[in-house]
Scaffold this motif. Structure first.
Motif, short mmCIF file in Angstrom:
data_model
loop_
_atom_site.label_atom_id
_atom_site.label_comp_id
_atom_site.label_asym_id
_atom_site.label_seq_id
_atom_site.Cartn_x
_atom_site.Cartn_y
_atom_site.Cartn_z
N PRO A 69 0.82 -1.22 0.00
CA PRO A 69 0.00 0.00 0.00
C PRO A 69 0.85 1.27 0.00
N LEU A 70 0.55 2.14 -0.94
CA LEU A 70 1.19 3.46 -0.98
C LEU A 70 0.30 4.49 -0.28
N ARG A 71 -0.99 4.41 -0.56
CA ARG A 71 -1.98 5.27 0.08
C ARG A 71 -3.27 4.48 0.24
N TYR A 72 -3.97 4.77 1.32
CA TYR A 72 -5.25 4.11 1.56
C TYR A 72 -6.17 5.08 2.28
N GLN A 73 -7.40 5.14 1.79
CA GLN A 73 -8.40 5.96 2.46
C GLN A 73 -9.71 5.19 2.46
N VAL A 74 -10.45 5.31 3.54
CA VAL A 74 -11.74 4.64 3.63
C VAL A 74 -12.67 5.50 4.45
N GLU A 75 -13.91 5.55 4.00
CA GLU A 75 -14.94 6.29 4.73
C GLU A 75 -16.10 5.35 4.97
N VAL A 76 -16.63 5.38 6.19
CA VAL A 76 -17.78 4.57 6.57
C VAL A 76 -18.90 5.52 6.97
N ARG A 77 -20.05 5.36 6.32
CA ARG A 77 -21.22 6.19 6.61
C ARG A 77 -22.39 5.32 7.01
N SER A 78 -23.22 5.85 7.88
CA SER A 78 -24.50 5.25 8.21
C SER A 78 -25.55 6.30 7.90
N GLY A 79 -26.27 6.09 6.79
CA GLY A 79 -27.15 7.14 6.32
C GLY A 79 -26.33 8.35 5.95
N ARG A 80 -26.64 9.50 6.52
CA ARG A 80 -25.90 10.73 6.25
C ARG A 80 -24.75 10.95 7.24
N THR A 81 -24.63 10.09 8.23
CA THR A 81 -23.64 10.28 9.29
C THR A 81 -22.34 9.57 8.95
N VAL A 82 -21.23 10.30 9.04
CA VAL A 82 -19.91 9.69 8.85
C VAL A 82 -19.48 9.04 10.16
N GLU A 83 -19.36 7.71 10.14
CA GLU A 83 -18.93 6.99 11.34
C GLU A 83 -17.42 7.02 11.49
N LEU A 84 -16.71 6.94 10.37
CA LEU A 84 -15.25 6.82 10.43
C LEU A 84 -14.64 7.30 9.12
N ARG A 85 -13.52 7.98 9.26
CA ARG A 85 -12.66 8.29 8.12
C ARG A 85 -11.24 7.89 8.50
N LEU A 86 -10.60 7.15 7.62
CA LEU A 86 -9.22 6.72 7.85
C LEU A 86 -8.40 7.04 6.61
N THR A 87 -7.23 7.62 6.83
CA THR A 87 -6.29 7.86 5.74
C THR A 87 -4.95 7.27 6.14
N GLY A 88 -4.23 6.75 5.16
CA GLY A 88 -2.93 6.17 5.44
C GLY A 88 -1.98 6.40 4.27
N GLN A 89 -0.69 6.50 4.58
CA GLN A 89 0.31 6.74 3.54
C GLN A 89 1.62 6.07 3.92
N LEU A 90 2.29 5.54 2.89
CA LEU A 90 3.59 4.91 3.08
C LEU A 90 4.68 5.96 2.98
N THR A 91 5.58 5.96 3.98
CA THR A 91 6.77 6.80 3.96
C THR A 91 7.95 5.92 4.32
N ARG A 92 8.80 5.69 3.33
CA ARG A 92 9.89 4.74 3.47
C ARG A 92 9.31 3.38 3.89
N ALA A 93 9.69 2.86 5.03
CA ALA A 93 9.21 1.53 5.43
C ALA A 93 8.11 1.62 6.47
N HIS A 94 7.49 2.79 6.60
CA HIS A 94 6.45 2.97 7.61
C HIS A 94 5.14 3.38 6.95
N PHE A 95 4.06 2.76 7.40
CA PHE A 95 2.73 3.12 6.92
C PHE A 95 2.00 3.79 8.08
#
Length: 256
Positions: free
Chosen positions: A109-135
């Protein structure tokens, strides 16, 4: 289906926002094509973009349909090599899970984003990015925020919960006739470990009106949960079964 611009792996031009979800693969294909092309580098390279896999899964638990997932995985040029871009929209009743994953040619994975909604409500937003050997990931749930960093190797893949197309990236590392131990991230569960992937033989599966050859993979998560995944020779996922959950995700049609 239309993917929220907030979960694109890299900035994309903003257009009118729509909250409706068009039915059928045609609407999904248009939305995915627009979203994926926004990730591409120069226009001259766009002719080299290829659709690796696209389709949909019907998700059943205990004999009752509980959800549906539509997805597209594309391969695009990147600095003399290639990358994968995978997008999906999974619907479980009123809940919508919209992941966008960008990886290198091995599925790292170089980049990852995910959004979870229930109806109109955002339950969760997650973003991730690889930098060298760390995500590194940042997660927002309501008014709470959390950050985590994982040390990852070259063969690490993302296999997130409630999503099934991402097993494609796990299948990239299977060993014909043998067993592989593949490092995985399950981001929304903060799980980082190794999945055991064992080739368990050949099967024939019926998808739509066709019967196709498939390889059966027995997959065991770090926490012990076991799943069976059926893929073709190219690693495209046909079916995922989780006996402990009484859950099956069955592809609706054969790959194109």
């Amino acid at each position: 289906m239309r993917f929220p611009s907030s979960v694109a792996p890299s900035p994309a031009p903003r257009g009118p926002r729509r909250t409706s979800v068009p039915r059928g693969a045609r609407g999904l294909a248009v939305a995915l094509t627009v979203g994926a092309l926004a990730l591409l580098a120069p226009r001259a390279a766009r002719a080299q973009v290829a659709v690796v896999d696209e389709g949909s899964f019907t998700i059943v638990r205990g004999g009752a349909t509980i959800g549906r997932e539509e997805f597209r995985i594309m391969r695009q040029p990147a600095g003399g090599a290639s990358e994968y871009v995978a997008r999906a929209l999974a619907a479980y009743g009123e809940r919508r899970i919209a992941p966008a994953l960008q990886t290198d040619a091995s599925g790292l994975p170089l980049r990852y984003q995910v959004e979870v909604r229930s109806g109109r409500t955002v339950e969760l937003r997650l973003t991730g990015q690889l930098t060298r050997a760390h995500f590194s990931t940042q997660t927002q749930t309501g008014s709470s925020e959390a950050a985590r960093t994982y040390l990852v190797g070259d063969t690490t893949v993302v296999v997130d919960d409630e999503l099934f197309h991402q097993y494609f990236f796990l299948a990239l590392h299977r060993k014909p006739g043998g067993e592989a131990r593949v490092p995985v991230l399950v981001p929304r569960r903060n799980l980082h470990g190794r999945m055991r992937v064992q080739e368990a033989g050949a099967d024939r599966l019926t998808l739509g009106a066709r019967t196709l050859d498939a390889t059966r993979l027995e997959v065991t998560e770090p926490g012990g949960r076991a799943r069976t995944v059926w893929v073709d020779a190219a690693g495209r996922v046909f079916r995922v079964a989780s006996p402990s959950e009484g859950l099956v995700a069955q592809r609706d049609d054969p790959p194109r």
